[in-house]
Design a protein around this motif. Structure first.
Motif, PDB file in Angstrom:
ATOM      1  N   ILE A   1       0.867  -1.181   0.000  1.00 36.14           N
ATOM      2  CA  ILE A   1       0.000   0.000   0.000  1.00 36.14           C
ATOM      3  C   ILE A   1       0.908   1.236   0.000  1.00 36.14           C
ATOM      4  N   VAL A   2       0.742   2.046  -1.034  1.00 31.32           N
ATOM      5  CA  VAL A   2       1.587   3.232  -1.190  1.00 31.32           C
ATOM      6  C   VAL A   2       0.841   4.442  -0.625  1.00 31.32           C
ATOM      7  N   ASP A   3       1.534   5.253   0.145  1.00 35.43           N
ATOM      8  CA  ASP A   3       0.992   6.473   0.736  1.00 35.43           C
ATOM      9  C   ASP A   3      -0.347   6.221   1.454  1.00 35.43           C
ATOM     10  N   PRO A   4      -0.382   5.328   2.423  1.00 41.22           N
ATOM     11  CA  PRO A   4      -1.652   4.976   3.080  1.00 41.22           C
ATOM     12  C   PRO A   4      -2.199   6.140   3.915  1.00 41.22           C
ATOM     13  N   ASP A   5      -3.513   6.153   4.092  1.00 37.10           N
ATOM     14  CA  ASP A   5      -4.043   7.211   4.968  1.00 37.10           C
ATOM     15  C   ASP A   5      -3.907   6.768   6.428  1.00 37.10           C
ATOM     16  N   GLU A   6      -4.174   7.671   7.335  1.00 36.14           N
ATOM     17  CA  GLU A   6      -3.906   7.437   8.755  1.00 36.14           C
ATOM     18  C   GLU A   6      -4.696   6.241   9.300  1.00 36.14           C
ATOM     19  N   ARG A   7      -5.924   6.070   8.799  1.00 37.73           N
ATOM     20  CA  ARG A   7      -6.781   4.976   9.289  1.00 37.73           C
ATOM     21  C   ARG A   7      -6.166   3.613   8.929  1.00 37.73           C
ATOM     22  N   VAL A   8      -5.719   3.496   7.668  1.00 37.05           N
ATOM     23  CA  VAL A   8      -5.107   2.236   7.215  1.00 37.05           C
ATOM     24  C   VAL A   8      -3.799   1.990   7.973  1.00 37.05           C
ATOM     25  N   LEU A   9      -3.044   3.061   8.152  1.00 40.98           N
ATOM     26  CA  LEU A   9      -1.779   2.931   8.880  1.00 40.98           C
ATOM     27  C   LEU A   9      -2.020   2.396  10.290  1.00 40.98           C
ATOM     28  N   GLU A  10      -3.023   2.932  10.937  1.00 45.60           N
ATOM     29  CA  GLU A  10      -3.323   2.526  12.314  1.00 45.60           C
ATOM     30  C   GLU A  10      -3.706   1.040  12.364  1.00 45.60           C
ATOM     31  N   GLU A  11      -4.531   0.645  11.396  1.00 39.10           N
ATOM     32  CA  GLU A  11      -4.975  -0.757  11.327  1.00 39.10           C
ATOM     33  C   GLU A  11      -3.764  -1.691  11.178  1.00 39.10           C
ATOM     34  N   TYR A  12      -2.844  -1.287  10.299  1.00 39.80           N
ATOM     35  CA  TYR A  12      -1.671  -2.132  10.067  1.00 39.80           C
ATOM     36  C   TYR A  12      -0.699  -2.131  11.239  1.00 39.80           C
ATOM     37  N   ARG A  13      -0.615  -0.992  11.930  1.00 41.88           N
ATOM     38  CA  ARG A  13       0.267  -0.962  13.112  1.00 41.88           C
ATOM     39  C   ARG A  13      -0.235  -1.972  14.135  1.00 41.88           C
ATOM     40  N   LEU A  14      -1.560  -2.026  14.246  1.00 46.49           N
ATOM     41  CA  LEU A  14      -2.189  -2.954  15.196  1.00 46.49           C
ATOM     42  C   LEU A  14      -1.872  -4.405  14.814  1.00 46.49           C
ATOM     43  N   ARG A  15      -2.042  -4.691  13.522  1.00 43.98           N
ATOM     44  CA  ARG A  15      -1.776  -6.067  13.048  1.00 43.98           C
ATOM     45  C   ARG A  15      -0.315  -6.437  13.217  1.00 43.98           C
ATOM     46  N   LYS A  16       0.545  -5.468  12.991  1.00 42.90           N
ATOM     47  CA  LYS A  16       1.992  -5.692  13.140  1.00 42.90           C
ATOM     48  C   LYS A  16       2.295  -6.068  14.598  1.00 42.90           C
ATOM     49  N   ASN A  17       1.682  -5.338  15.513  1.00 42.42           N
ATOM     50  CA  ASN A  17       1.896  -5.646  16.935  1.00 42.42           C
ATOM     51  C   ASN A  17       1.421  -7.050  17.280  1.00 42.42           C
ATOM     52  N   GLN A  18       0.254  -7.409  16.713  1.00 44.41           N
ATOM     53  CA  GLN A  18      -0.287  -8.757  16.987  1.00 44.41           C
ATOM     54  C   GLN A  18       0.684  -9.828  16.519  1.00 44.41           C
ATOM     55  N   ILE A  19       1.201  -9.641  15.311  1.00 45.27           N
ATOM     56  CA  ILE A  19       2.141 -10.632  14.753  1.00 45.27           C
ATOM     57  C   ILE A  19       3.367 -10.739  15.655  1.00 45.27           C
ATOM     58  N   GLU A  20       3.858  -9.605  16.107  1.00 47.68           N
ATOM     59  CA  GLU A  20       5.057  -9.625  16.960  1.00 47.68           C
ATOM     60  C   GLU A  20       4.775 -10.336  18.285  1.00 47.68           C
TER      61      GLU A  20
END
Ligand code: PEP
Ligand code: MG
Length: 578
Positions: free
Chosen positions: A235-254
Motif C-alpha cells: 500500500i503506497v501512501d496509506p491514509d492514517e486509518r489504514v496505517l493505524e490498522e496495520y500498526r495494530l496487526r503488526k503488533n499482533q504478529i510480533e
C-alpha cells in the motif's frame, strides 16, 4: 494519493516504512572485491572495454559523415575523455589499490570528476559532467555482459530498519548483502516466489513481496509504504486509518512471535509420541546463531554457493575449510549437512566465463553437473568439507542428481579427495555419509537407483516443482502456475518418502514446502520425519507438530493423495488443517 500494488508474497509479516528506490540505470553497478589473482585480468577487461568504446565512437563518426557539426563535436568530446588519464588511468589505479571490479572503479572515478565539473563557475564546463556520465555509461555497458547488481543509496538520515528497498530486480548477491543491512522490507517488480532471491529474503525474515511489475516506476523515494507480506500487497501512501490498522496487526504478529519463542526448548514430538527432526537451512556461517536461537537440531542444508556469491573468484581450499569448520563448530555437535556447490542457473558466481552457464540455465550445466565438469573446483571443495568433518558430524549432500553415474563419479571424486588427505596425514571422517538431493522428477521416479547408492535423501521441492511442472521458479509471469499442491508433485513426494521409509533410508524435505506450516500436517501424514527450513519457520512448524496426531493424519492424507481435482484437494487440505 494512496494506491495498492499486488504481487507475490515471499515472506509474511508486515513492514511499515519509507521507500528507498534503487535505480536501475546502467551506472548502478556491482560492488565486487576481486581476488589478488584477478586484478590484472580486471584491468585488462577495463582496457578492452575502453578500446571497444573508442572503436564504437570512431565508427559512429564515420557513418555520420554528413551529420550536424554538434553531433561530431559531441562524439569528439567523448572520444577525448577516453584519452584522458583521469578517466582511463585512474580507474586502473583504483582497481589495483582497492581490488574492486572495473565497473565500480570507473564509477568511483566518474563521481570524482563529476564533482570537479560541478564546481566550475563556467556553465559550459559545468555541463560537461553529463558528457562524463555518458561516456562512462558507454564503457559500463561494454563491461556488462549482464545487468549490474543494484547498489544501496544513503538512507537520508533514516535508520535502515525503517527503510523499504524498492527495486526492479535484485540478484541473490544483492540480497546476501542485506544480511549486513537491516531493512524493514524489500519489494521488486520481477521475480518468482521461490527464486533464490526470494529464498534469501525468507532467510532474512523480513516481509517482502516480488513480482509487483511497476513498483519501481510508480513509487517515489521517501514515500510511506506498507508491505503486507502475507497477502503479497503493497500500500503506497496509506491514509492514517489504514496505517493505524496495520500498526495494530503488526503488533499482533510480533506478540505471536514472542509466544512462539517459548517453544524453543520443547521436544519436537507429535501427540502420539513420534519424534520429528527440525533442521535449519543456512547460507552463511553468520546464520548459525539464528538457527540455534530458533531451536534447530542441526543444519539440514548448507547452501555453500552463497558463501562466495559476491566475490569475483573461486575460494581456495583453506577459505572454504574455515567457513565449513565455523559452521560445524558453531553447531556444537549437531549434524551439519553440507551441500556441494549448486552454481549455475540464477546463482552466477561471475567467475571465468568458460564455466558460466549460458542458455536455459535451469536445464543446463548446473550444480553437480558443473562440479563434475570442473574436477579441480570439485576436489578443492570435497577436501575442504572432509577436513571440516573432524570437528563434528558432517554429511555431504549432492545437488540435482538425475543419473546413477553422477553418484558413481561423485564417489570416485570423494575417494580421490580422501586418498590425497590420507597421503598428507590429514584427519577426517572416513565414514562421512553421502546423500543426494531428489529434485528432478527422474530421480524421484527411479528412486531405487539412488537409494542403493546413497546414505540419505533430501527432497528439494523448489526444483522438483520447477522441473515437474516446467515452471521457471524465478519467472513471475508463470508464478501462478507454480503449484506445490499439483497432484503430480504430491505423487512424487509421497512416492519418494514412502520408498525411503520402506528401504529404511533417512529422507528429509529441505525445499520451501518444508517451512510452510500449512503443509506440516500433510507431510507428517505422508510419513515425513525430518524437515529442514529457514530458521525463522522452525517454531511455526514445531507448533503444528506439537498439536498433530499422526495416527489420525496418516489415513486422512492417504485419502487426500487419491484426489486429483485441485479444488477438492485444497478443500481437503483445509479440512486437514482445521
Ligand atoms: C530445492 O530445490 O528445493 C532446494 C532446497 O535447493 P535450492 O533451492 O537451493 O535449489
Ligand atoms: Mg534445488
Amino acid at each position: 494519493m494512496s494506491f495498492t500494488l499486488h504481487g507475490l508474497s515471499v515472506s509474511d509479516g508486515i513492514a511499515i516504512g519509507r521507500a528507498l528506490l534503487m535505480s536501475h540505470a546502467t551506472l548502478e553497478v556491482s560492488h565486487l572485491t576481486v581476488g589478488p589473482r584477478m586484478v590484472e585480468k580486471e584491468i585488462a577487461r577495463f582496457d578492452q572495454a575502453v578500446e571497444a568504446v573508442k572503436q564504437e565512437l570512431a565508427t559512429i563518426k564515420e557513418s555520420t559523415g554528413h551529420a550536424p557539426a554538434e553531433l561530431a563535436a559531441f562524439i569528439d568530446i567523448h572520444a577525448m575523455f577516453l584519452e584522458d588519464p583521469e578517466l582511463v588511468e585512474k580507474p586502473r589505479e583504483i582497481i589495483r589499490a582497492r581490488r574492486c571490479n572495473a565497473e565500480w572503479a570507473l564509477v568511483q572515478q566518474m563521481e570524482q570528476l563529476v564533482k570537479q565539473f560541478e564546481a566550475f563557475d563556467d556553465p559550459y564546463l559545468r555541463e560537461r559532467k553529463f558528457d562524463v556520465r555518458q561516456v562512462v555509461e558507454r564503457v559500463i555497458k561494454e563491461l556488462l555482459g549482464h545487468p549490474g547488481r543494484a547498489v544501496m543509496k544513503a538512507g537520508k538520515g533514516l535508520k535502515e530498519e525503517m527503510l523499504i528497498v524498492v527495486a526492479h530486480d535484485l540478484s541473490p548477491a544483492d540480497v546476501i548483502s542485506f544480511k549486513e543491512h537491516r531493512f524493514a522490507s524489500f519489494i521488486t517488480d520481477v521475480g518468482g516466489a521461490t527464486s533464490h532471491t526470494a529464498i534469501l529474503a525468507r532467510s532474512l525474515a523480513i516481509p517482502s513481496v516480488v513480482g509487483l511489475e511497476n513498483a519501481r516506476a510508480l513509487i517515489r523515494d521517501d514515500e510511506m509504504l506498507i508491505v503486507d507480506g502475507l497477502r503479497g500487497v503493497v500500500i503506497v501512501d496509506p491514509d492514517e486509518r489504514v496505517l493505524e490498522e496495520y500498526r495494530l496487526r503488526k503488533n499482533q504478529i510480533e506478540l505471536e512471535e514472542t509466544k512462539l519463542k517459548r517453544l524453543k526448548n520443547a521436544k519436537s514430538q507429535t501427540i502420539d509420541g513420534i519424534d520429528v527432526n527440525l533442521y535449519a537451512n543456512i547460507e552463511l556461517p553468520v546464520d548459525v546463531p539464528e538457527a540455534l536461537a530458533d531451536g534447530a537440531e542441526g543444519v539440514g542444508l548448507f547452501r555453500t554457493e552463497f558463501l562466495f556469491l559476491d566475490r569475483g573468484d573461486m575460494p581456495d581450499e583453506q577459505e572454504q575449510f574455515e567457513a565449513y569448520k565455523k559452521v560445524v563448530k558453531g553447531m556444537g555437535g549437531r549434524p551439519v549437512t553440507i551441500r556441494t556447490f549448486d552454481l549455475g542457473n540464477d546463482k552466477d558466481l561471475h567467475v571465468d566465463a568458460s564455466i558460466r552457464v549460458q542458455t536455459n540455465p535451469a536445464l543446463g550445466r548446473r550444480a553437480i553437473r558443473l562440479s563434475l565438469a570442473e574436477p579441480q573446483m570439485f576436489q578443492t571443495q570435497l577436501r575442504a568439507i572432509l577436513r571440516a568433518s573432524r570437528f563434528g558430524p558432517v554429511k555431504l549432500l549432492i545437488p540435482m542428481l538425475a543419473h546413477a553415474h553422477e553418484i558413481d563419479q561423485t564417489m570416485a571424486a570423494l575417494e580421490q579427495a580422501k586418498s590425497s588427505l590420507r597421503g598428507e596425514k590429514i584427519v577426517f571422517d572416513e565414514n562421512i555419509e553421502v546423500g543426494g538431493m531428489i529434485e528432478i522428477p527422474a530421480a524421484a521416479l527411479a528412486i531405487g537407483l539412488f537409494m542403493r547408492r546413497l546414505d540419505f535423501l533430501s527432497i528439494g521441492t523448489n526444483d522438483l516443482i520447477q522441473y515437474t511442472l516446467a515452471i521457471d521458479r524465478s519467472d513471475e509471469q508463470v508464478a501462478a502456475l507454480y503449484d506445490p499442491l499439483h497432484p503430480a508433485v504430491l505423487m512424487l513426494l509421497a512416492h519418494t518418502i514412502t520408498s525411503a521409509e520402506k528401504a529404511d533410508i533417512p529422507v528429509s524435505v529441505c525445499g520451501e514446502m518444508a517451512g510452510d506450516p500449512k503443509l506440516t500436517r500433510l507431510f507428517l501424514g505422508m510419513g515425513l520425519r525430518t524437515f529442514s527450513m529457514h530458521p525463522s519457520q522452525i517454531l511455526k512448524v514445531k507448533n503444528r507438530i506439537l498439536k498433530a496426531d499422526v495416527s489420525e493424519l496418516a489415513p486422512a492424507v492417504r485419502r487426500i493423495l487419491r484426489l486429483e481435482e485441485p479444488g477438492k484437494l485444497r478443500e481437503a487440505l483445509e479440512k486437514l488443517n482445521s
